[in-house]
Motif scaffolding. Structure first.
Motif, PDB file in Angstrom:
ATOM      1  N   LYS A 195     -11.601   9.098 -26.144  1.00  0.00           N
ATOM      2  CA  LYS A 195     -12.224   8.197 -27.112  1.00  0.00           C
ATOM      3  C   LYS A 195     -12.033   8.769 -28.504  1.00  0.00           C
ATOM      4  O   LYS A 195     -12.364   9.918 -28.768  1.00  0.00           O
ATOM      5  CB  LYS A 195     -13.714   8.012 -26.811  1.00  0.00           C
ATOM      6  N   SER A 632     -23.519   3.317 -31.638  1.00  0.00           N
ATOM      7  CA  SER A 632     -23.433   4.149 -30.435  1.00  0.00           C
ATOM      8  C   SER A 632     -23.785   5.596 -30.744  1.00  0.00           C
ATOM      9  O   SER A 632     -23.658   6.072 -31.881  1.00  0.00           O
ATOM     10  CB  SER A 632     -22.025   4.075 -29.834  1.00  0.00           C
ATOM     11  N   PHE A 634     -22.948   9.448 -29.155  1.00  0.00           N
ATOM     12  CA  PHE A 634     -22.001  10.142 -28.284  1.00  0.00           C
ATOM     13  C   PHE A 634     -22.370  11.623 -28.244  1.00  0.00           C
ATOM     14  O   PHE A 634     -22.423  12.287 -29.281  1.00  0.00           O
ATOM     15  CB  PHE A 634     -20.576   9.964 -28.822  1.00  0.00           C
ATOM     16  N   ASP A 643     -22.488   8.619 -23.458  1.00  0.00           N
ATOM     17  CA  ASP A 643     -22.110   7.641 -24.476  1.00  0.00           C
ATOM     18  C   ASP A 643     -22.975   6.400 -24.285  1.00  0.00           C
ATOM     19  O   ASP A 643     -22.936   5.756 -23.233  1.00  0.00           O
ATOM     20  CB  ASP A 643     -20.625   7.292 -24.336  1.00  0.00           C
ATOM     21  N   GLU A 645     -23.998   2.750 -26.160  1.00  0.00           N
ATOM     22  CA  GLU A 645     -23.603   1.825 -27.225  1.00  0.00           C
ATOM     23  C   GLU A 645     -24.342   0.501 -27.075  1.00  0.00           C
ATOM     24  O   GLU A 645     -24.349  -0.110 -26.009  1.00  0.00           O
ATOM     25  CB  GLU A 645     -22.093   1.598 -27.189  1.00  0.00           C
TER      26      GLU A 645
END
Length: 844
Positions: A195, A632, A634, A643, A645
């Motif tokens: 990501k 989000s 993380f 994670d 979101e």
């Protein structure tokens, strides 16, 4: 207001002035700081002594340059040499023509790995040590002998007298077998998936590990493992990202928009999984250089980031066979080809049979078979293929030309006949679907701070159905064709080490033809629509590694010629790191789309591929517009990853014909919007060779049609709850993955039995999507093993089983009037049954 032509001229003049201004800018910084930035960006390690870099100041190279271009830049502006070793280690030393340097590498004789920390001792009672890649260097001076030693290795003495200082030594130490510490990584979902700081997911197929049910890094199958991405009918031609329909996603292959994404009518991706180098998936916050989509962006690039050697590979599975070859014509050019074809011409494997049964459920072809039960005969032919060609040519040090071509085709022929009471009925059905594309691009690095890229592309798509019946002498022809071409101009400017500015212009033309021709009775209809769009693009990127702030923001301004309409599309990506473990991310975008797929009748194209492309007329078929915002959190530490979101998305300008209704709205043509709010959670843990993850998605997705009796009701593509789990084990050349996916059933509309007269039934429905199908649950398994011969030939064997438990999952349900019994019948469609697949591949 300025007219369009004067506006474009003024804007392009502004680009030119800015480009000239940007070329002269740049602040100096220390060489050591520049080296650290390059290490972070390209994941390499520099080996150098402090004396060599101390006090050197220069303007940093542009971040968008390749690693090799940056090293050339540093070499030209310093008195140092930079030696690149496999894009992992960079050795820095003074130029040999000024000081005589002795350099070398120290390796173990057992595993040929470099030895780090080996002691280099001179007869002058001074010493140095080898770097992590086994490298060392020193000035020759008065030294004539040196020795090399390390714990567990036999010391060795080397005489300098006969050494050629222009070449580095390769020194092998006799040693005991030594195990090097394994490099640990923390992937997302599987190795080869990560990501990015801009919120996108990036897949590297050549580094791809394994996922449940997959034995190849299929781009469109892999992306369905990402939270928020689903396919309610298991088709890569019907991928739903946060409630959007498949046509609301933008699929790009090397800059070419693809209107066909699936072989076998959606069960296999048209993108060769053994070809792609990088796949980028944007659910939100995409760059303003991406237009014509109100949902996600999937950008596939088959261009390698660094030069690669000649290679060839071939493989086969129970559906298709493929080849791939890359040949370097010179140091500055190469050609790459790939081809893939179904093997159904030669053999009908168990995999093919399951796929065929899945695709042709409840189509007009199977209806024919069901209605004729006397002396029924059927003969079918099905095949598909795809092929690609890439040619790259570098011209001098600044220019590069790249050509990409792709062709895709699916063919189906079905002949059916039946005899009943001496009456013979027969049908001859032909269905063809194809997509061709080409892209020619030129890239120039004007200097270390400015780059220009221009590409010209074309994409053409055709869907053709031809049906002939003998009993009525009737011919039915349906055709949907799309021609899409355009020009993209992109300028990249490095203003400073923290700030980049990009600008560009895009022209896009799309033409769509829809044709229907029926004989006996005669009917003919042909429509053609063309739309041209201009777009001006501005984008700024700020990246401060010290304050851990990343901010990308931009604006895309669309102008549609036909409607004389301007549509602004702002985008934003903001990422802030509280520390090295915890990041918060804000993504937002406003986008629009002029083309979409609709269904006129569910039986179009035999009910197999019933969607046809159309373009907006700015009235009954509006321009679709979307706005989306997500936030989000993380977290990653000690091989744990979390994670979370939350997002909000609204898409307006949708038509009921684009949503696949099979209830009271099937023949109603209204426009409206859908609004979705949701949460996506991924938690992952890596333990040595084992990786496990669990994801959960919650969606609340509703239609809003103001001019309809029921103004608000659940979206056809709503999956309120989705849970996925996978356990993956990878060690050396063996990989195995087991996983399951569970989701609440999709919405359906039930008949209102209280209002139906069973003696003369007519379908009357309850409120649209008033209930749901049963829960969907599936367990999948896959495993691969590879081995390499002493001659360098690599073999790979893979096996997968979809739906191990052979669960009968219902994926759609609707009602219709039976022409035989004049009664209401329930029609159900089911997912794949237990489906095995086996693959074998050889590479060298």
């Amino acid at each position: 207001m300025l007219g369009p032509k004067r506006f474009y001229f003024s804007f392009l003049l502004f680009f030119l002035v800015l480009n000239l201004f940007a070329q002269g800018k740049g602040k100096t910084t220390s060489l050591k700081k520049i080296i650290i930035d390059i290490e972070n960006q390209h994941q390499v390690n520099f080996n150098y002594t402090e004396d060599n870099v101390f006090g050197l100041q220069l303007t940093p190279p542009k971040k968008s340059l390749s690693l090799e271009q940056k090293l050339q830049y540093l070499t030209q502006r310093t008195s140092l040499s930079f030696e690149n070793l496999d894009n992992k280690y960079i050795n820095v030393y003074r130029n040999h023509n000024k000081t005589e340097i002795i350099c070398g590498y120290v390796f173990s004789n057992i595993d040929k790995n470099p030895i780090e920390g080996a002691n280099i001792h001179f007869n002058t009672n001074t010493h140095t040590a080898t770097a992590s890649n086994g490298y060392f260097e020193f000035e020759k001076g008065s030294k004539n002998v040196f020795s090399i030693s390390h714990v567990g290795f036999t010391p060795k003495k080397i005489s300098i007298a006969n050494i050629n200082s222009k070449e580095c030594l390769n020194i092998i130490l006799e040693s005991e077998v030594t195990e090097l510490e394994e490099i640990k990584a923390n992937p997302i979902l599987a190795s080869g998936i990560s990501k990015n700081s801009n919120g996108s997911f990036e897949i590297k197929p050549k580094k791809f590990g394994i996922l449940p049910g997959l034995i190849e890094p299929d781009a469109l199958q892999t992306m369905q493992q990402i939270p928020g991405v689903n396919s309610l009918d298991e088709s890569v031609s019907s991928i739903n990202v946060r409630g959007g329909t498949h046509d609301q996603n933008l699929f790009l292959w090397n800059g070419i928009r693809m209107f066909q994404t699936g072989h076998f009518f959606g069960l296999i991706s048209v993108f060769n999984p053994n070809l792609a180098h990088t796949i980028s998936i944007h659910k939100n916050g995409s760059s303003p250089f991406y237009g014509e989509s109100v949902s996600s962006v999937v950008a596939i690039s088959s261009t390698p980031e660094t030069a690669e050697k000649n290679s060839f590979s071939a493989g086969i599975n129970m559906i298709n066979a493929d080849i791939y070859a890359k040949y370097n014509l010179s140091k500055k050019s190469y050609v790459e080809i790939s081809g893939r074809k179904s093997i159904t011409d030669f053999v009908e494997t168990p995999t093919y049979k399951e796929y065929f049964n899945k695709v042709f459920q409840n189509t007009t072809i199977t209806d024919f078979a069901r209605n004729q039960n006397i002396n029924y005969k059927s003969d079918k032919e099905f095949d598909f293929y795809d092929a690609t060609l890439k040619y790259l040519q570098k011209i001098g040090l600044k220019d590069e030309i790249l050509l990409d071509l792709i062709t895709i085709q699916d063919n189906l022929k079905v002949f059916q006949s039946a005899a009943s009471y001496n009456v013979v009925k027969s049908e001859n059905n032909i269905l063809r679907q194809q997509n061709f594309g080409g892209n020619l691009s030129w890239k120039r690095n004007w200097n270390n701070f400015n780059t220009t890229k221009i590409n010209i592309y074309n994409s053409s798509y055709e869907l053709l159905a031809n049906q002939k019946t003998t009993n009525g002498d009737q011919i039915v022809i349906q055709e949907n064709t799309v021609a899409n071409n355009g020009i993209n101009l992109e300028n990249n400017h490095t203003i400073s080490s923290k700030f980049n500015f990009n600008n560009g212009y895009q022209f896009n033309e799309i033409g769509v033809i829809n044709l229907e021709h029926v004989s006996n009775p005669d009917f003919y209809r042909k429509t053609k629509e063309v739309l041209r769009t201009h777009a001006l693009i501005l984008e700024g990127k700020y990246n401060d590694t010290i304050s851990r702030i990343i901010l990308n923001t931009g604006l895309r301004l669309n102008y549609i010629e036909k409607f004389k309409k301007y549509i602004p599309e702002p985008r934003i990506q903001f990422n802030y790191g509280f520390n090295k473990n915890l990041n918060i991310e804000l993504l937002g975008e406003i986008k629009s789309q002029n083309s979409q797929q609709i269904i006129d009748l569910q039986k179009d194209y035999f009910g197999i591929e019933k969607r046809r492309w159309i373009i907006s007329n700015n009235s009954s078929i509006p321009i679709q517009k979307s706005k989306q915002l997500s936030l989000s959190l993380f977290y990653k530490k000690n091989d744990w990853l979390l994670d979370i979101e939350n997002f909000y998305k609204k898409v307006s300008g949708i038509t009921s014909a684009s949503q696949g209704f099979q209830n009271q709205l099937e023949f109603v043509r209204i426009t409206g919007n859908y609004e979705i709010m949701g949460t996506e959670i991924l938690i992952q843990k890596k333990m040595n060779h084992f990786l496990t993850w669990l994801s959960y998605t919650y969606n609340n997705n509703n239609y809003h049609f103001e001019n309809y009796e029921y103004q608000s009701f659940p979206n056809n593509f709503e999956l309120t709850h989705t849970v996925s789990w996978a356990g993956i084990y990878e060690r050396n050349n063996f990989k195995i993955a087991l996983g399951t996916k569970w989701s609440s059933g999709r919405p359906k509309t039930s008949p209102d039995l209280s209002k139906i007269d069973l003696s003369n039934p007519v379908l009357v429905y309850n409120k649209p999507n008033n209930t749901n199908l049963r829960i969907f649950s599936q367990v999948n398994l896959s495993s691969t093993y590879k081995w390499e011969t002493t001659s360098g030939v690599l073999y790979k064997l893979g096996i997968s089983i979809l739906n191990i438990l052979n669960r009968k999952n219902e994926i759609s349900e609707y009602y219709r009037m039976s022409p035989l019994s004049n009664s209401i019948e329930e029609v159900e469609t089911f997912s794949l049954q237990r489906t095995p697949n086996l693959s074998f591949r050889v590479s060298f």
